[in-house]
Design an enzyme around this catalytic site. Structure first.
Site: not given
Ligand code: ADP
Ligand code: ZN
Length: 213
Positions: A13, A88, A168
């Site tokens: 993504k 998410r 995750r």
């Molecule tokens: P990935 O998609 O590789 O898991 P991200 O960089 O998008 O990594 O997100 C890393 C962390 O940030 C997630 O594991 C979560 O803890 C937090 N996070 C990111 N986006 C959200 C969201 N929309 N809602 C809740 N937590 C989020």
């Protein structure tokens, strides 16, 4: 053009959303990057988020929603935006829908990759501390220390350790399914096979948004 990228961690993504936002000249908004930025700056939000991120859990909806909606209200998002990592949860998707009102999301691009491949990719993933761009180890020279895009420092994210990766994926899987259903019912969802080479995925994405409007 208002686009949402959907997919599990490691699906590609971030890579695709960033490239596409540059191509389209719209704002790129990554919830993960925003949290990591807060973390690096040591803000209250960063301290709160850290506890969840370290475990691979989601940051609570309330704070996440507020952070993203504030960002979308900024001037550079007027001409459009690409969201990476938000929404998410269904709750986040509904909050976004309410906030956007009569200028809703145009397309949701769901990049699908099997779990085995995801774990493999995340274990070898290197990220830029400055711009957040993720790289596969094999994309970089063995001794690369700087981001090819911005010159920033390269590092391995703490949450890309195998145990946290598994958590995750476990946390994200049911939510992604729910969101795919939600946007599928609105006829906004486009599914893309993310196990193909980056350039081919890029092509598919461009085709998918050509049909917008
Ligand atoms: P990935 O998609 O590789 O898991 P991200 O960089 O998008 O990594 O997100 C890393 C962390 O940030 C997630 O594991 C979560 O803890 C937090 N996070 C990111 N986006 C959200 C969201 N929309 N809602 C809740 N937590 C989020
Ligand atoms: Zn960079």
């Amino acid at each position: 053009m208002r686009l949402v990228f959907l997919g599990l961690a490691g699906a590609g993504k971030g890579t695709q959303a960033k490239t596409l936002s540059e191509k389209l000249g719209v704002a790129f908004i990554s919830s993960g990057d925003m949290f990591r930025h807060h973390l690096a700056q040591g803000t209250e939000l960063g301290k709160l988020a850290k506890g969840y991120m370290d475990k691979g859990e989601m940051v609570p909806d309330e704070v996440t929603i507020r952070m993203i909606l504030d960002r979308i209200n900024q001037g550079d998002c007027q001409k459009g935006f690409i969201l990476d990592g938000f929404p998410r949860t269904l709750n986040q998707a509904k909050a976004l829908e309410r906030a956007l009102g009569d200028a809703p999301v145009d397309r949701v691009l769901y990049i699908k990759v099997g779990e085995e491949e995801l774990v493999r990719r995340l274990a070898g993933r290197i990220s830029c501390r400055t711009c957040g761009t993720p790289y596969a180890q094999q994309m970089l020279a063995d001794d690369a220390k700087q981001c090819p895009r911005c010159g920033g420092e390269l590092y391995q994210r703490a949450d890309d350790q195998p145990e946290v990766v598994r958590r995750r994926l476990q946390v994200q899987w049911p939510e992604v399914q729910g969101l795919a259903d939600f946007y599928g019912r609105q006829r906004k969802l486009v599914e893309i096979d993310g196990e193909r080479p980056v350039e081919q995925v890029e092509e598919e994405l461009v085709k998918a948004i050509d049909r917008v409007g």
